[in-house]
Design an enzyme around this catalytic site. Structure first.
Site, mmCIF file in Angstrom:
data_model
loop_
_atom_site.group_PDB
_atom_site.id
_atom_site.type_symbol
_atom_site.label_atom_id
_atom_site.label_comp_id
_atom_site.label_asym_id
_atom_site.label_seq_id
_atom_site.Cartn_x
_atom_site.Cartn_y
_atom_site.Cartn_z
ATOM 1 N N GLU A 202 17.034 14.132 41.602
ATOM 2 C CA GLU A 202 18.284 13.145 42.205
ATOM 3 C C GLU A 202 19.528 13.573 42.139
ATOM 4 O O GLU A 202 20.363 13.481 42.859
ATOM 5 C CB GLU A 202 18.304 11.762 41.391
ATOM 6 N N ARG A 258 19.249 8.547 26.576
ATOM 7 C CA ARG A 258 19.683 7.208 26.484
ATOM 8 C C ARG A 258 20.459 7.250 25.173
ATOM 9 O O ARG A 258 20.930 5.880 25.006
ATOM 10 C CB ARG A 258 18.569 6.457 26.646
ATOM 11 N N GLU A 343 12.690 1.575 27.745
ATOM 12 C CA GLU A 343 12.333 3.202 27.643
ATOM 13 C C GLU A 343 11.984 3.807 26.424
ATOM 14 O O GLU A 343 10.934 4.731 26.289
ATOM 15 C CB GLU A 343 13.177 3.978 28.328
ATOM 16 N N HIS A 374 24.826 -19.981 37.378
ATOM 17 C CA HIS A 374 24.570 -20.501 38.784
ATOM 18 C C HIS A 374 23.278 -19.815 39.491
ATOM 19 O O HIS A 374 23.027 -19.713 40.487
ATOM 20 C CB HIS A 374 25.737 -20.254 39.636
ATOM 21 N N LYS A 494 7.275 10.919 39.050
ATOM 22 C CA LYS A 494 8.009 11.970 39.384
ATOM 23 C C LYS A 494 6.970 13.119 39.906
ATOM 24 O O LYS A 494 7.376 13.820 41.104
ATOM 25 C CB LYS A 494 8.974 12.623 38.143
#
Length: 526
Positions: A202, A258, A343, A374, A494
């Site tokens: 990506e 991360r 993850e 809402h 992947k």
């Protein structure tokens, strides 16, 4: 160790059966000092967990479980640099990235390069190919190379540098990058390509599109060196792309994606808020590191959060949990924590390669208040599921417009109280509700929640909060005997995508795939 078979776990299971029928209304009625007993304060942060469905005995039993799991021993393994990410044979050293003067020399060297680069951009010393100042920065990454800096940049929006706009591109869908490029000026735009290996599909697809866009305006490849920098370890591929080696910022295999905001991955954030505020972010995280390492279990914020999560998941059977920041600047925090927790701990194979017999990470989701009220709060109140919630609120607003913040605070407190205590049939009748409507106005309550109060949203308090959640994840991994630092579950998709790409382009034989996938390929190819 199979923790489920230990006396500590069995004692908790027996205790849960006794406590399960009790309502938070009764727990508060029985203990007028419940808030004082079940809240912690540290370094300006307040953690109120009095609305969790626990008693003093629950806490004692949970802390005994942590001792049984040898949590302190695992802390020392991490601090010593042992390869606790055992499936990849890597240490877990993200705390070193924010250790200040105690950080390793290689970390301090990269931080100095980041500081110097920020100063060049902010002062105008770094110019584009046409001699114009940089006005826009685009971070191209995905996952940990995107979510952390993107979330923090949004969170600290009140503190952005006045002459620089920072943007983020992650999705391989052209709808992510194309509209942004259409409104930017190639002469004044800088791209940060964040990919450790410089092979992420990506990221590289988006980076090549950005490169083509720039060259359409610059007409010479030498311009790439003025408009692209990289965060990577692959100097050969970055050189082939056209990025000068002095413009490649290193990070290391002991930094999980991360957990990488504190590394060079945070360069886009540092550009957005300035170098001194970025150092304050690191300082806040480091302060939380010291608290986590040094503080006994009863007063330890990350361990307390982890034990509450395990209690709700494995003993009260909650399969989901909500992140509810009552601060619009924290709008991206739920998405960030989804990656951090799911993850890391969304696994069912323990460190010994054996299947677990209990649930691990709950499904995290959420939305900034008051918007979520809402949307999905109806399900919280009357949907019949137990959904533990984390409310996050600021004592002082980062945008202090008159009349706004007090209403926001009131809504946060109202929701946590309504979820905990509900509304009984007697209360409905006492309010004069017609009998035919009474069943619709009853709220069961007894929904557990924790409320975090930050004094303000600053780089320092943001660092504290994010490190708090990181250490919560570590504790849960130890308690469940999981490796929280690998992510093999993202690899299969992947691999299959790389096989399917040529088939969608009309090249190859699809018969190795199932009939559904083959039918979808045919439909998409037209």
């Amino acid at each position: 160790m199979n923790l489920i078979e230990t006396p500590a776990w069995q004692a908790l299971a027996a205790h849960a059966e006794k406590l399960r029928p009790q309502h938070l209304r009764q727990l508060f009625a029985d203990d007028p000092d419940r808030f004082q007993r079940f809240s912690l304060q540290h370094d300006g942060l307040l953690l109120d967990f009095s609305k969790q469905r626990i008693t003093a005995e629950t806490r004692t039993l949970l802390q005994e479980l942590a001792r049984t799991a040898r949590l302190d021993e695992w802390k020392q393994k991490m601090l010593a640099g042992e390869p606790i990410n055992h499936t990849e044979q890597r240490a877990v050293r993200h705390m070193d990235l924010r250790a200040g003067e105690q950080a390793p020399p290689e970390v301090r060297a990269v931080l100095k390069r980041m500081r110097d680069f920020c100063e060049q951009i902010h002062s105008g010393a770094w110019r584009g190919f046409s001699g114009d100042r940089i006005t826009d920065v685009v971070n191209i990454g995905i996952g940990g190379s995107d979510l952390g800096p993107r979330m923090a940049t949004r969170a600290l929006i009140a503190r952005h540098h006045p002459n620089l706009d920072v943007h983020y591109i992650a999705n391989i869908d052209a709808a992510d990058i194309a509209p942004l490029l259409a409104r930017l000026n190639p002469r004044t735009t800088l791209f940060i390509v964040a990919s450790k290996t410089f092979t992420t599909l990506e990221t590289l697809t988006n980076a090549r599109s950005a490169r083509d866009w720039l060259l359409a305006a610059a007409s010479h490849e030498s311009a790439i060196a003025r408009h692209f920098v990289a965060i990577s370890t692959n100097l050969e591929l970055t050189r082939q792309f056209g990025i000068a080696s002095e413009n490649v910022f290193e990070f290391w295999d002991w930094v999980g994606g991360r957990f990488s905001l504190w590394s060079a991955i945070g360069l886009s954030l540092a550009l957005a808020i300035g170098w001194r505020p970025f150092e304050q972010l690191l300082a806040g995280a480091h302060a939380m590191d010291r608290h986590f390492i040094e503080t006994p279990a009863a007063d330890n914020l990350p361990l307390t959060l982890a034990l509450l999560s395990l209690w709700n998941t494995d003993f009260l059977d909650a399969s989901t949990a909500a992140i509810l920041p009552y601060a619009q600047s924290f709008a991206l925090l739920p998405a960030y924590l989804q990656q951090l927790e799911m993850e890391s701990n969304g696994k069912q194979t323990d460190r010994d390669g054996q299947p677990l017999s209990v649930a691990t990470s709950p499904i995290l989701w959420g939305e900034a208040g008051t918007n979520g009220q809402h949307s999905f709060y109806q399900l919280f109140h009357q949907g019949g599921r137990i959904i533990p919630s984390d409310f996050i609120v600021l004592r002082t607003s980062d945008f202090p417009l008159p009349g706004h913040h007090v209403s926001l605070l009131a809504n946060c407190l109202a929701q946590s109280a309504a979820l905990a205590f509900g509304q009984t049939a007697d209360e409905v009748r006492a309010a004069g509700v017609p009998e035919a409507l009474s069943p619709y106005k009853i709220f069961p309550g007894n929904q557990p929640s924790t409320t975090f109060v930050l004094p303000a949203l600053t780089p320092y308090t943001l660092g504290q909060l994010l490190a708090l959640f990181e250490h919560k994840v570590f504790c849960l991994g130890v308690l469940w005997n999981l490796n929280s630092f690998d992510q093999w579950g993202v690899e299969l998709g992947k691999q299959l995508a790389s096989q399917l790409t040529p088939l969608l382009e009309g090249d190859g034989d699809a018969h190795g795939f199932d009939t559904s996938t083959r039918g979808l390929i045919a439909a998409l190819r037209g």
